[in-house]
Design an enzyme around this catalytic site. Sequence first.
Site, PDB file in Angstrom:
ATOM      1  N   ARG A 123       0.826  -1.216   0.000  1.00 14.68           N
ATOM      2  CA  ARG A 123       0.000   0.000   0.000  1.00 14.68           C
ATOM      3  C   ARG A 123       0.855   1.259   0.000  1.00 14.68           C
ATOM      4  O   ARG A 123       0.487   2.270  -0.603  1.00 14.68           O
ATOM      5  CB  ARG A 123      -0.939  -0.024   1.211  1.00 14.68           C
ATOM      6  CG  ARG A 123      -2.077  -1.042   1.051  1.00 14.68           C
ATOM      7  CD  ARG A 123      -2.662  -1.391   2.397  1.00 14.68           C
ATOM      8  NE  ARG A 123      -3.871  -2.209   2.332  1.00 14.68           N
ATOM      9  CZ  ARG A 123      -3.903  -3.537   2.201  1.00 14.68           C
ATOM     10  NH1 ARG A 123      -2.766  -4.224   2.091  1.00 14.68           N
ATOM     11  NH2 ARG A 123      -5.049  -4.196   2.179  1.00 14.68           N
ATOM     12  N   ARG A 166       3.928 -19.783   3.190  1.00 13.18           N
ATOM     13  CA  ARG A 166       3.578 -19.990   4.610  1.00 13.18           C
ATOM     14  C   ARG A 166       3.494 -21.472   4.983  1.00 13.18           C
ATOM     15  O   ARG A 166       3.723 -21.844   6.118  1.00 13.18           O
ATOM     16  CB  ARG A 166       2.275 -19.265   4.946  1.00 13.18           C
ATOM     17  CG  ARG A 166       2.378 -17.757   4.715  1.00 13.18           C
ATOM     18  CD  ARG A 166       1.365 -16.952   5.480  1.00 13.18           C
ATOM     19  NE  ARG A 166       1.266 -15.614   4.928  1.00 13.18           N
ATOM     20  CZ  ARG A 166       2.155 -14.630   5.128  1.00 13.18           C
ATOM     21  NH1 ARG A 166       3.190 -14.832   5.914  1.00 13.18           N
ATOM     22  NH2 ARG A 166       1.995 -13.450   4.578  1.00 13.18           N
ATOM     23  N   LYS A 172      -6.232 -19.366  -0.904  1.00  9.43           N
ATOM     24  CA  LYS A 172      -5.006 -18.596  -0.657  1.00  9.43           C
ATOM     25  C   LYS A 172      -3.925 -19.042  -1.661  1.00  9.43           C
ATOM     26  O   LYS A 172      -4.239 -19.634  -2.675  1.00  9.43           O
ATOM     27  CB  LYS A 172      -4.565 -18.770   0.803  1.00  9.43           C
ATOM     28  CG  LYS A 172      -5.548 -18.141   1.793  1.00  9.43           C
ATOM     29  CD  LYS A 172      -5.570 -16.641   1.655  1.00  9.43           C
ATOM     30  CE  LYS A 172      -6.581 -15.990   2.584  1.00  9.43           C
ATOM     31  NZ  LYS A 172      -6.755 -14.563   2.288  1.00  9.43           N
ATOM     32  N   ASP A 206      -3.965 -15.303   7.770  1.00  5.91           N
ATOM     33  CA  ASP A 206      -2.703 -15.780   7.177  1.00  5.91           C
ATOM     34  C   ASP A 206      -1.919 -16.702   8.115  1.00  5.91           C
ATOM     35  O   ASP A 206      -0.847 -17.188   7.757  1.00  5.91           O
ATOM     36  CB  ASP A 206      -1.821 -14.577   6.799  1.00  5.91           C
ATOM     37  CG  ASP A 206      -2.450 -13.763   5.671  1.00  5.91           C
ATOM     38  OD1 ASP A 206      -3.189 -14.344   4.856  1.00  5.91           O
ATOM     39  OD2 ASP A 206      -2.221 -12.541   5.618  1.00  5.91           O
ATOM     40  N   GLN A 218      -8.509  -7.194   0.821  1.00  4.37           N
ATOM     41  CA  GLN A 218      -8.078  -6.931  -0.559  1.00  4.37           C
ATOM     42  C   GLN A 218      -9.225  -6.383  -1.380  1.00  4.37           C
ATOM     43  O   GLN A 218      -9.060  -5.422  -2.140  1.00  4.37           O
ATOM     44  CB  GLN A 218      -7.535  -8.212  -1.195  1.00  4.37           C
ATOM     45  CG  GLN A 218      -6.236  -8.679  -0.554  1.00  4.37           C
ATOM     46  CD  GLN A 218      -5.725  -9.973  -1.138  1.00  4.37           C
ATOM     47  OE1 GLN A 218      -6.359 -10.597  -1.991  1.00  4.37           O
ATOM     48  NE2 GLN A 218      -4.561 -10.411  -0.664  1.00  4.37           N
ATOM     49  N   SER A 229     -12.774  -9.554   3.317  1.00  5.55           N
ATOM     50  CA  SER A 229     -11.545  -9.456   2.529  1.00  5.55           C
ATOM     51  C   SER A 229     -11.034  -8.027   2.461  1.00  5.55           C
ATOM     52  O   SER A 229     -11.677  -7.154   1.863  1.00  5.55           O
ATOM     53  CB  SER A 229     -11.780  -9.984   1.103  1.00  5.55           C
ATOM     54  OG  SER A 229     -10.700  -9.588   0.270  1.00  5.55           O
ATOM     55  N   ARG A 251      -6.303 -18.088  -8.685  1.00  9.26           N
ATOM     56  CA  ARG A 251      -7.061 -17.473  -7.569  1.00  9.26           C
ATOM     57  C   ARG A 251      -8.237 -16.641  -8.069  1.00  9.26           C
ATOM     58  O   ARG A 251      -8.162 -15.985  -9.102  1.00  9.26           O
ATOM     59  CB  ARG A 251      -6.103 -16.659  -6.694  1.00  9.26           C
ATOM     60  CG  ARG A 251      -5.053 -17.586  -6.076  1.00  9.26           C
ATOM     61  CD  ARG A 251      -4.147 -16.873  -5.144  1.00  9.26           C
ATOM     62  NE  ARG A 251      -4.850 -16.364  -3.981  1.00  9.26           N
ATOM     63  CZ  ARG A 251      -4.281 -15.581  -3.070  1.00  9.26           C
ATOM     64  NH1 ARG A 251      -3.029 -15.221  -3.207  1.00  9.26           N
ATOM     65  NH2 ARG A 251      -4.971 -15.162  -2.036  1.00  9.26           N
TER      66      ARG A 251
HETATM   67  C1  S3P Z   1      -4.313  -8.923   2.615  1.00  8.26           C
HETATM   68  C2  S3P Z   1      -5.570  -9.418   2.888  1.00  8.26           C
HETATM   69  C3  S3P Z   1      -5.838 -10.851   3.118  1.00  8.26           C
HETATM   70  C4  S3P Z   1      -4.559 -11.620   3.429  1.00  8.26           C
HETATM   71  C5  S3P Z   1      -3.444 -11.277   2.504  1.00  8.26           C
HETATM   72  C6  S3P Z   1      -3.122  -9.789   2.573  1.00  8.26           C
HETATM   73  C7  S3P Z   1      -4.144  -7.482   2.363  1.00  8.26           C
HETATM   74  O1  S3P Z   1      -6.408 -11.407   1.937  1.00  8.26           O
HETATM   75  O2  S3P Z   1      -4.813 -13.013   3.385  1.00  8.26           O
HETATM   76  O3  S3P Z   1      -2.275 -12.013   2.824  1.00  8.26           O
HETATM   77  O4  S3P Z   1      -3.007  -6.983   2.334  1.00  8.26           O
HETATM   78  O5  S3P Z   1      -5.176  -6.804   2.172  1.00  8.26           O
HETATM   79  P1  S3P Z   1      -7.997 -11.405   1.691  1.00  8.26           P
HETATM   80  O6  S3P Z   1      -8.432 -10.026   1.444  1.00  8.26           O
HETATM   81  O7  S3P Z   1      -8.181 -12.289   0.471  1.00  8.26           O
HETATM   82  O8  S3P Z   1      -8.596 -12.018   2.921  1.00  8.26           O
END
Ligand code: S3P
Length: 440
Positions: free
Chosen positions: A29, A390, A345, A318, A172, A170, A125
Amino acid sequence: MSQLEWTSAAGGPLTGTILVPGDKSVSHRAIMLAALAEGVSRVDGFLEGEDTRATAAAFAGMGVHIETPSASRRIVHGVGLHGLRAPAAPIDCGNAGTGMRLLAGLLAGQRFESVLVGDASLSRRPMRRVIDPLALMGARIDAEPGGLPPLRIHGGRALRGMRHALPVASAQVKSALLLAGLYADGQTEVREVHPTRDYSERMLAAFGWPIAFGEGWARLSGGHRLRATDVRVPADFSSAAFFLVAASLMPGSDLVLSAVGLNPRRTGLLTALRLMGADIVERDRREQGGEPVADLHVRHAPLRGIDLPPDLVPDMIDEFPALFVAAAAARGITRISGAAELRVKESDRLAAMARGLEALGVAVTEHPDGADIEGGPIGAGRVDSRGDHRIAMSFAVAGLIAAGPVRIADCANVATSFPGFLELANGCGFALSAQAAAQR
Ligand code: S3P
């Protein structure tokens, strides 16, 4: 063709003080917002992992000048919200779901077309979860059948702000929508089923964008500017997790992890390990770059199995591979449910951990959304990390306390999130070695 295989053998107690690398989520970010800001931003503690370097390379390819004065530092010469140039080639996000999903939102707001590609794991994914809500805002993104990468993002479309209620927890997806919202007309609001990590929200505010947010919601409007700012990245809790579990399990251990980021949406594993009986003490809690950090002092303690409270799942999304190993070495049964997201994942982490632990003689019953793990002795054996960083590091922890060496196939992707894991681990008591193995 050869691939990287690790052998993790019985080690000594874990001792000393270590600093794990910078947070992956924050590093992605920081590059993105600094690139879109007006002025020069410094990022300190940047994760030198393949995932986050891929994000930096993506912006370099869109005309952003990024200097690397020394390792873990970046100086980003922001080009402003509308200053990116069309990339000459497809953008390679590598292994990073965060990179691809956040970029999808951000690139939907550009005037140019772009293509996002990833490695074999990322190419499997699900991307519908960002494509569909972005389409509702007016974006046009084409994907392969099943909503899989590569993504072709047709820029030059007017985006409309709207209210999204997200069906999956999520960060993300939330972040992709907020980044698209920077370019949208009117207000973009995101509501979550369970609050997730709020780094995008905090960082947008730090870069001067007006944003309102709280537990499980965030709201912003388009049409403002990002102002350059310096970002200090905390040490990644998810990387610290392997050492928290390893030191808890290894008799005689007494280990300090320095300056670990303790954003409450990340620390579910800390709660889970404490419920299991772990002895982890926070020292010198402070704020670093707007995030809570503390030194974590962990000492060996016998662990017992628990029924994991499902509410904790998003806050430790995670950390399940590490938790599986803690559960395998605990007394009694640990039951995990409500964690179906683990199947999408970097690998299907429920299956990868279940098969791997079974190969080491641990009894695991896999469910569609979790697993029951019966604690007991961990044996020697060979496991497959499935190219998932991981999973590889978690089985390195298993090897430390197993009756004999644990051989772990396909470990190269550890470099995506934790370059230098092997050296750091060996420096505090692991007995890990790497070798090239013929691909099977
Ligand atoms: C993340 C959000 C999570 C996490 C990933 C990093 C992020 O994923 O598992 O390692 O930086 O926003 P999801 O949004 O798919 O849960």
